[in-house]
Design an enzyme around this catalytic site. Structure first.
Site, PDB file in Angstrom:
ATOM      1  N   VAL A  63       1.128  -1.111  -0.390  1.00 57.01           N
ATOM      2  CA  VAL A  63       0.254   0.114   0.083  1.00 57.01           C
ATOM      3  C   VAL A  63       0.712   1.671  -0.036  1.00 57.01           C
ATOM      4  O   VAL A  63       0.572   2.269  -0.542  1.00 57.01           O
ATOM      5  CB  VAL A  63      -0.704   0.410   1.382  1.00 57.01           C
ATOM      6  CG1 VAL A  63      -2.497  -1.022   1.540  1.00 57.01           C
ATOM      7  CG2 VAL A  63      -0.232  -0.174   2.666  1.00 57.01           C
ATOM      8  N   SER A 142      -7.269   2.973  15.059  1.00 59.81           N
ATOM      9  CA  SER A 142      -7.319   2.338  16.445  1.00 59.81           C
ATOM     10  C   SER A 142      -7.025   3.412  17.709  1.00 59.81           C
ATOM     11  O   SER A 142      -6.838   4.688  17.594  1.00 59.81           O
ATOM     12  CB  SER A 142      -5.679   1.856  16.797  1.00 59.81           C
ATOM     13  OG  SER A 142      -5.576   1.996  17.772  1.00 59.81           O
ATOM     14  N   TYR A 155       3.127   4.644  15.776  1.00 54.65           N
ATOM     15  CA  TYR A 155       1.688   3.680  15.751  1.00 54.65           C
ATOM     16  C   TYR A 155       0.665   5.220  16.108  1.00 54.65           C
ATOM     17  O   TYR A 155      -0.321   4.771  15.860  1.00 54.65           O
ATOM     18  CB  TYR A 155       1.780   2.698  16.354  1.00 54.65           C
ATOM     19  CG  TYR A 155       0.893   1.909  16.614  1.00 54.65           C
ATOM     20  CD1 TYR A 155      -0.036   1.881  15.056  1.00 54.65           C
ATOM     21  CD2 TYR A 155      -0.885   2.125  17.267  1.00 54.65           C
ATOM     22  CE1 TYR A 155      -0.781   0.474  15.331  1.00 54.65           C
ATOM     23  CE2 TYR A 155      -2.131   1.422  16.974  1.00 54.65           C
ATOM     24  CZ  TYR A 155      -1.688   1.286  15.788  1.00 54.65           C
ATOM     25  OH  TYR A 155      -2.672   0.100  15.854  1.00 54.65           O
ATOM     26  N   ALA A 157       0.584   8.191  16.890  1.00 56.51           N
ATOM     27  CA  ALA A 157       0.362   9.506  15.343  1.00 56.51           C
ATOM     28  C   ALA A 157      -0.754   9.034  14.525  1.00 56.51           C
ATOM     29  O   ALA A 157      -0.652   9.567  13.706  1.00 56.51           O
ATOM     30  CB  ALA A 157       1.393  10.301  15.498  1.00 56.51           C
ATOM     31  N   SER A 158       0.445   7.961  13.942  1.00 58.34           N
ATOM     32  CA  SER A 158      -0.110   7.190  12.603  1.00 58.34           C
ATOM     33  C   SER A 158      -1.615   7.468  12.724  1.00 58.34           C
ATOM     34  O   SER A 158      -2.533   7.686  11.393  1.00 58.34           O
ATOM     35  CB  SER A 158       0.690   6.388  11.658  1.00 58.34           C
ATOM     36  OG  SER A 158       0.517   4.882  12.743  1.00 58.34           O
ATOM     37  N   LYS A 159      -2.296   6.630  14.121  1.00 58.18           N
ATOM     38  CA  LYS A 159      -3.397   6.371  13.821  1.00 58.18           C
ATOM     39  C   LYS A 159      -4.470   7.909  13.841  1.00 58.18           C
ATOM     40  O   LYS A 159      -5.527   7.845  13.436  1.00 58.18           O
ATOM     41  CB  LYS A 159      -3.741   5.465  14.890  1.00 58.18           C
ATOM     42  CG  LYS A 159      -3.402   3.687  14.791  1.00 58.18           C
ATOM     43  CD  LYS A 159      -3.783   3.044  13.412  1.00 58.18           C
ATOM     44  CE  LYS A 159      -3.435   2.459  13.110  1.00 58.18           C
ATOM     45  NZ  LYS A 159      -4.222   1.519  11.709  1.00 58.18           N
TER      46      LYS A 159
END
Length: 251
Positions: A63, A142, A155, A157-159
């Site tokens: 992706v 999340s 993780y 911050a990405s979500k």
């Protein structure tokens, strides 16, 4: 059979929550393109759906790569004529202390969890706009994107970024009848052989003191992907056993 004559692309669908979402859509009669970076896993997920009487095809997809995503959307349209549903579940969950986190780990997580969802959403939305009659996009976020957690700088911050991306997409795509929502799982039992008991810090804050099952997350995603979800867009649905809303839990 909410998804009769509907075609869906699910990323990260070779295992865990993504596989459960793909299976749920197929159970309700969607034709599903199973996208995963691991071709063997994608093939196994397709075989399971076909064994249950569903329709699915496999697609090896990274992706992070625009050409891979465009090829996947193109393959789905070539197979079945149009795309109605896109679910972004491909993701990396890895942890490191903030003071020790490397650039490599930060970028690897962001490139998959956030940039990957951006590419999938944009390329799919362009196809849906060209079709002219709307669609559904579901991002798997999340509860780590809603509040902080030790070791989850990248993780979480990405979500969090994915939640904001979902909201922005919902605003901009509403005029095209494309509804965009997110499901935000809490602790989910995707690898029972290594996960063990629910961590004490989570159990102390969860009214439902157990892991979620992938099928329970898939049930929420299926609603958000369905025509029943007709007046909800830009919403983040926490499927997390009450983790996100819990305050003081003492008796």
């Amino acid at each position: 059979m909410r998804f009769s004559n509907k075609n869906a692309m699910v990323t990260g669908a070779g295992h865990g929550i993504g596989q459960a979402i793909a299976a749920r859509l197929a159970d309700e009669n969607a034709r599903v393109l199973i996208c995963d970076i691991d071709g063997a896993r994608a093939g196994d997920a397709v075989a399971a759906i076909r064994a249950a009487g569903g329709t699915a095809e496999a697609c090896v997809m990274d992706v992070r790569n625009r050409d891979d995503v465009a090829a996947g959307v193109g393959r789905l349209v070539e197979l079945w004529g149009r795309i109605d549903i896109q679910v972004s579940c491909a993701g990396i969950m890895d942890r490191a202390p903030f003071l020790e986190m490397s650039d490599e780990l930060w970028h690897r997580i962001f490139d998959t969890n956030l940039h990957g969802a951006f590419l999938c959403g944009q390329i799919t939305a362009r196809a849906m706009v060209a079709q002219g009659d709307g669609g559904r996009i579901v991002n798997v976020a999340s509860n780590s994107g809603i509040f902080g957690g030790r070791g989850r700088a990248a993780y979480g911050a990405s979500k969090a970024g994915l939640i904001n991306l979902t909201q922005t997409m919902a605003i901009e795509l509403a005029e095209h009848a494309i509804l965009v929502n997110a499901v935000a799982p809490g602790p989910t039992l995707t690898q029972p052989e290594i996960q063990g008991d629910l961590m004490a810090s989570a159990a102390s804050r969860m009214p439902l003191k157990r892991y979620g099952r992938p099928a329970e997350i898939a049930a929420v995603a299926a609603f958000l992907a369905s025509d029943e979800c007709s007046f909800t867009t830009g919403h983040v649905y926490a499927a997390d056993g009450g983790f996100t809303i819990a305050g003081v839990m003492e008796g």
